[in-house]
Scaffold this motif. Structure first.
Motif, mmCIF file in Angstrom:
data_model
loop_
_atom_site.group_PDB
_atom_site.id
_atom_site.type_symbol
_atom_site.label_atom_id
_atom_site.label_comp_id
_atom_site.label_asym_id
_atom_site.label_seq_id
_atom_site.Cartn_x
_atom_site.Cartn_y
_atom_site.Cartn_z
ATOM 1 N N LYS A 285 38.975 -51.699 -16.796
ATOM 2 C CA LYS A 285 38.000 -50.886 -17.638
ATOM 3 C C LYS A 285 36.633 -51.309 -16.450
ATOM 4 N N ASP A 286 35.348 -49.931 -16.555
ATOM 5 C CA ASP A 286 34.523 -49.618 -15.336
ATOM 6 C C ASP A 286 33.189 -50.752 -14.700
ATOM 7 N N GLN A 287 33.308 -52.118 -15.984
ATOM 8 C CA GLN A 287 32.414 -52.632 -16.326
ATOM 9 C C GLN A 287 33.191 -53.948 -14.778
ATOM 10 N N MET A 288 34.245 -54.246 -16.159
ATOM 11 C CA MET A 288 35.020 -55.363 -14.731
ATOM 12 C C MET A 288 34.749 -54.821 -13.647
ATOM 13 N N ILE A 289 35.335 -53.288 -13.541
ATOM 14 C CA ILE A 289 35.531 -52.991 -11.633
ATOM 15 C C ILE A 289 34.217 -53.220 -11.229
ATOM 16 N N ASN A 290 33.091 -52.941 -11.258
ATOM 17 C CA ASN A 290 31.627 -52.880 -11.020
ATOM 18 C C ASN A 290 31.537 -54.496 -11.289
ATOM 19 N N GLU A 291 31.536 -55.592 -12.356
ATOM 20 C CA GLU A 291 31.528 -57.074 -12.089
ATOM 21 C C GLU A 291 32.011 -57.482 -11.144
ATOM 22 N N LEU A 292 33.415 -57.403 -10.405
ATOM 23 C CA LEU A 292 33.802 -57.789 -9.432
ATOM 24 C C LEU A 292 32.718 -56.928 -8.307
ATOM 25 N N MET A 293 32.529 -56.256 -8.282
ATOM 26 C CA MET A 293 32.245 -55.668 -6.990
ATOM 27 C C MET A 293 31.147 -56.144 -6.526
ATOM 28 N N GLU A 294 30.335 -56.310 -7.367
ATOM 29 C CA GLU A 294 28.701 -56.922 -7.239
ATOM 30 C C GLU A 294 29.052 -58.432 -7.424
ATOM 31 N N TRP A 295 29.656 -59.106 -7.780
ATOM 32 C CA TRP A 295 30.371 -60.761 -7.464
ATOM 33 C C TRP A 295 30.352 -61.250 -6.329
ATOM 34 N N SER A 296 31.893 -59.792 -5.516
ATOM 35 C CA SER A 296 31.553 -59.724 -4.224
ATOM 36 C C SER A 296 30.873 -59.669 -3.460
ATOM 37 N N LYS A 297 30.222 -58.499 -3.518
ATOM 38 C CA LYS A 297 28.282 -57.858 -2.738
ATOM 39 C C LYS A 297 27.464 -59.126 -2.538
ATOM 40 N N ILE A 298 27.083 -60.315 -3.633
ATOM 41 C CA ILE A 298 26.415 -61.475 -3.654
ATOM 42 C C ILE A 298 26.830 -63.079 -3.175
ATOM 43 N N SER A 299 27.823 -62.469 -2.952
ATOM 44 C CA SER A 299 29.406 -63.483 -1.778
ATOM 45 C C SER A 299 28.710 -63.336 -0.924
ATOM 46 N N LEU A 300 29.343 -61.804 -0.442
ATOM 47 C CA LEU A 300 29.893 -61.699 0.974
ATOM 48 C C LEU A 300 28.276 -61.813 1.443
ATOM 49 N N GLU A 301 26.773 -61.217 0.856
ATOM 50 C CA GLU A 301 26.147 -61.258 1.592
ATOM 51 C C GLU A 301 25.430 -62.453 2.100
ATOM 52 N N GLY A 302 25.047 -63.010 0.288
ATOM 53 C CA GLY A 302 24.941 -64.364 0.707
ATOM 54 C C GLY A 302 25.228 -65.192 1.758
ATOM 55 N N LEU A 303 26.498 -65.724 2.054
ATOM 56 C CA LEU A 303 27.172 -65.959 3.161
ATOM 57 C C LEU A 303 27.411 -65.454 4.214
ATOM 58 N N LYS A 304 27.367 -64.249 4.519
ATOM 59 C CA LYS A 304 26.261 -63.778 6.071
ATOM 60 C C LYS A 304 25.060 -64.391 6.548
ATOM 61 N N ASN A 305 23.941 -64.397 5.451
ATOM 62 C CA ASN A 305 23.383 -65.229 5.809
ATOM 63 C C ASN A 305 22.985 -66.776 5.833
ATOM 64 N N GLU A 306 24.784 -67.099 4.984
ATOM 65 C CA GLU A 306 23.774 -69.445 5.034
ATOM 66 C C GLU A 306 24.896 -69.142 6.257
ATOM 67 N N ASN A 307 25.314 -67.339 7.475
ATOM 68 C CA ASN A 307 25.890 -67.714 8.910
ATOM 69 C C ASN A 307 27.425 -69.125 8.180
ATOM 70 N N LEU A 308 27.885 -69.016 7.077
ATOM 71 C CA LEU A 308 29.449 -69.636 6.375
ATOM 72 C C LEU A 308 29.279 -71.052 6.453
ATOM 73 N N ASN A 309 27.703 -71.923 7.165
ATOM 74 C CA ASN A 309 27.677 -73.178 7.083
ATOM 75 C C ASN A 309 28.199 -74.129 6.223
ATOM 76 N N PHE A 310 29.685 -74.703 5.502
ATOM 77 C CA PHE A 310 29.528 -75.207 4.737
ATOM 78 C C PHE A 310 28.914 -77.159 4.845
ATOM 79 N N GLY A 311 28.339 -77.679 5.988
ATOM 80 C CA GLY A 311 27.235 -78.061 5.914
ATOM 81 C C GLY A 311 28.181 -79.740 6.140
ATOM 82 N N ASN A 312 28.986 -79.718 5.902
ATOM 83 C CA ASN A 312 29.298 -81.178 5.673
ATOM 84 C C ASN A 312 30.932 -81.167 6.906
ATOM 85 N N ASP A 313 30.770 -81.797 8.126
ATOM 86 C CA ASP A 313 31.572 -82.437 9.079
ATOM 87 C C ASP A 313 31.412 -80.999 9.987
#
Length: 325
Positions: A168-196
């Motif tokens: 369904k379109d709603q499901m596809i749209n949600e998946l793309m939204e989650w992807s966008k939030i994750s990737l934009e956040g990771l870019k801002n955080e510079n993929l810094n997982f912190g430990n070690d």
């Protein structure tokens, strides 16, 4: 190291003839396990024969597993140099691998005890490869999770017209939204997982259940190092979390019970990465690339992966949004 029937019998028979003429012992039988991987029964002992696209790749695997053993990590197989020059057949260079007889009960992420034993073994692997990372940094790529996931999202988005026949379109749209939030956040955080962060490890790169092997004696082994790279251990732990989520109801509370992962659950980049629907994007891209999406046998597991627990995944994303906002 599960045996499968099928494969190209002609190619298998040709390989058998080459082995009989080349090796210093009698080859009794050869069975294809998967593409370019064979079980070989000899009068000496059984082996796994695996093909690589280049000698460099084969020699890297031989060297790496030898390094693991030298550093005290014995929960994997060894390579054997049966011949001075590896067999070259069907555009592959073949390496001889120790055969570890499997337990009747296979390793499974459905099992709570297996999940916990698996994360402990992965941590032991990381502790070992932390000592090896410097030696291999010129031979292995550095992981770039953002780039890998950005490309995966782009491929998924490209296939949306086809995906609409199944989702369904709603499901596809949600998946793309989650992807966008994750990737934009990771870019801002510079993929810094912190430990070690200053002490990279050699990452396994594919902690799927089939890369854990429970031996007949009950010992657990980590196998198949084709995707090793240099990076923060958090990348493997993130993948492990994604692999076990479907079996713990996508619960952060349950995930927090897993040692070595729980220390990352206060890390913003790690939490943002957990939002990325990597498994869904990976499996849809795979069946579309292979053009197997019209096969009920192939499409059903991907549909189940996407749809059956979507409401639980949605709740997880909601919880994660509240934490990282």
């Amino acid at each position: 190291m599960k045996h499968k029937n099928g494969g190209d019998d002609l190619i298998t028979n040709r390989l058998l003839n080459i082995l009989k003429k080349s090796v210093p012992f009698k080859v009794n039988e050869i069975k294809q396990i998967r593409k370019h991987v064979y079980f070989v029964k000899t009068d000496h002992k059984p082996y796994i024969l695996k093909g690589y696209s280049s000698l460099q790749r084969l020699y890297l695997q031989e060297a790496f597993t030898e390094s693991l053993k030298a550093e005290g990590f014995h929960h994997s197989y060894s390579y054997y140099r049966i011949l001075e020059t590896p067999i070259y057949f069907n555009q592959k260079y073949f390496g001889w691998i120790e055969y570890i007889e499997p337990h009747r009960d296979r390793f499974s992420y459905q099992s709570s005890s297996d999940r916990k034993e698996g994360i402990r073994l992965l941590n032991r692997f990381h502790r070992t490869t932390k000592r090896l990372a410097k030696s291999y940094e010129m031979m292995l790529p550095r992981i770039n999770l953002y780039e890998k996931w950005y490309e995966r999202s782009s491929r998924f988005q490209k296939h949306i017209p086809l995906l609409r026949h199944y989702l369904k379109d709603q499901m596809i749209n949600e998946l793309m939204e989650w992807s966008k939030i994750s990737l934009e956040g990771l870019k801002n955080e510079n993929l810094n997982f912190g430990n070690d962060d200053l002490q990279p490890v050699i990452l396994h790169g594919d902690v799927a259940h089939h890369n854990y092997l429970k031996s007949k004696s009950g010992n657990l082994y980590l196998i198949d190092f084709d995707l090793i790279s240099i990076g923060n251990e958090g990348s493997d732990l993130l993948q492990y979390a994604n692999r076990i989520f479907p079996f713990i109801n996508w619960s952060m509370h349950e995930l927090s019970k897993y040692e070595h992962i729980n220390k990352y659950l206060n890390n913003r980049a790690f939490l943002l990465a957990l939002m990325y629907p990597t498994d869904i994007f990976r499996e849809w891209t795979r069946i579309i690339k292979d053009k197997t999406y019209q096969s009920p046998e192939k499409i059903l597991p991907v549909m189940e992966l996407t749809v059956d627990q979507f409401h639980l995944r949605r709740q997880l994303i909601k919880d994660l949004k509240n934490v990282v906002k």
